[in-house]
Design an enzyme around this catalytic site. Structure first.
Site, PDB file in Angstrom:
ATOM      1  N   LYS A  23       0.817  -1.224   0.000  1.00 24.60           N
ATOM      2  CA  LYS A  23       0.000   0.000   0.000  1.00 24.60           C
ATOM      3  C   LYS A  23       0.850   1.275   0.000  1.00 24.60           C
ATOM      4  CE  LYS A  23      -2.444   0.086   3.644  1.00 24.60           C
ATOM      5  NZ  LYS A  23      -2.351   1.072   4.722  1.00 24.60           N
ATOM      6  N   ARG A  98      -9.113   3.301  10.722  1.00 26.45           N
ATOM      7  CA  ARG A  98      -8.908   1.873  10.977  1.00 26.45           C
ATOM      8  C   ARG A  98     -10.159   1.209  11.532  1.00 26.45           C
ATOM      9  NH1 ARG A  98      -3.365   0.494  10.784  1.00 26.45           N
ATOM     10  NH2 ARG A  98      -2.024   2.314  11.069  1.00 26.45           N
ATOM     11  N   ARG A 132      11.767 -12.026   3.162  1.00 25.07           N
ATOM     12  CA  ARG A 132      12.676 -10.931   3.494  1.00 25.07           C
ATOM     13  C   ARG A 132      13.800 -11.387   4.398  1.00 25.07           C
ATOM     14  NH1 ARG A 132       9.320  -5.644   5.230  1.00 25.07           N
ATOM     15  NH2 ARG A 132       8.007  -5.503   3.392  1.00 25.07           N
ATOM     16  N   ARG A 165      13.479 -11.550  10.376  1.00 26.85           N
ATOM     17  CA  ARG A 165      12.905 -10.926  11.573  1.00 26.85           C
ATOM     18  C   ARG A 165      11.776 -11.774  12.136  1.00 26.85           C
ATOM     19  NH1 ARG A 165      11.521  -4.841   9.932  1.00 26.85           N
ATOM     20  NH2 ARG A 165       9.623  -5.641  10.891  1.00 26.85           N
ATOM     21  N   ARG A 176      -0.864 -11.907  11.945  1.00 29.96           N
ATOM     22  CA  ARG A 176      -1.065 -10.474  11.684  1.00 29.96           C
ATOM     23  C   ARG A 176      -2.190 -10.267  10.679  1.00 29.96           C
ATOM     24  NH1 ARG A 176       4.686  -8.610   9.817  1.00 29.96           N
ATOM     25  NH2 ARG A 176       3.708  -6.612   9.375  1.00 29.96           N
TER      26      ARG A 176
END
Ligand SMILES: [Zn+2]
Length: 226
Positions: A23, A98, A132, A165, A176
């Site tokens: 986004k 939100r 990542r 991470r 999440r």
């Protein structure tokens, strides 16, 4: 016909999308293309804290004690920012609202013209985020699929060790995403009922960003022509 150079209507746009959907990148791109600012709630927080404004000090208190910044303060910050001159022709709003409560508050002081909801499949997002690898030494970010280091596990720039991470493991990402969808579903329904929602297929990677942007152009083209 609303072309970009001959835009005669205001574009007040809300951007929605889960973590890992890209986004922020799309927002930067659209902001440059349409020459209207991208307003991100995260940036507003940081700036208010940095400038130690009255609201900024309050935000800092909540953030440093690990609490959520209450709606009342977030709304004030956003309202103040959207009231500035550079938002006269419109804005791309990222990270706010939100919740329905925030959306209703926004409706009281601003007419929203369109909501772009960036959507990508869970497997695509997991592949993006879980691929990542971050350098322990210099913080450079690589990607096992899209930007692999020359030597597996080693930073191209400083030779440091690359690691994954903990918030980017498959398990955490799934979690999440689940939380995001739970929180955001009512908000998406709210904008759909108002006829403002445009779903954007964001299952395309960087070289194909044009395929995402062209869907946005299409969605934005009917503003002011209804
Ligand atoms: Zn490095």
């Amino acid at each position: 016909m609303n072309t970009i150079d001959n835009r005669d209507s205001i574009m007040n746009i809300v951007l929605l999308g889960s973590p890992g959907v890209g986004k922020g990148t799309y927002a930067d791109f659209l902001s440059k293309k349409y020459k209207i600012p991208k307003i991100s709630s995260g940036d507003l927080f940081h700036k208010a804290i940095r400038n130690q404004t009255e609201l900024g000090k309050k935000v800092q208190d909540y953030v440093s004690s690990g609490e959520l910044v209450p709606d009342e303060i977030v709304i004030k910050l956003v309202k103040e920012r959207l009231g500035k001159d550079d938002c006269e022709d419109g804005f791309f709003l990222d990270g706010f609202p939100r919740t329905i409560n925030q959306a209703e508050a926004l409706d009281k002081f601003m007419k929203i013209d369109k909501v772009l909801d960036f959507v990508a499949s869970e497997s695509e997002i997991i592949s993006r985020l879980s691929g990542r690898r971050t350098c322990k030494k210099c913080g450079a970010i690589f990607h096992v699929r899209n930007k692999p280091p020359k030597i597996d596990g080693v930073c191209d720039y400083c030779g440091g060790e690359l690691y994954q991470r903990t918030d980017e493991t498959q398990e955490t990402i799934r979690n999440r995403l689940r939380v995001y969808h739970e929180i955001t579903k009512p908000l998406i329904d709210y904008y759909r009922r108002k006829g403002l929602l445009a779903e954007i297929d964001a299952n395309y990677q960087f070289p194909e960003i044009g395929r995402v942007i062209s869907q946005c152009d299409e969605a934005l083209s009917d503003i002011g022509n209804l």
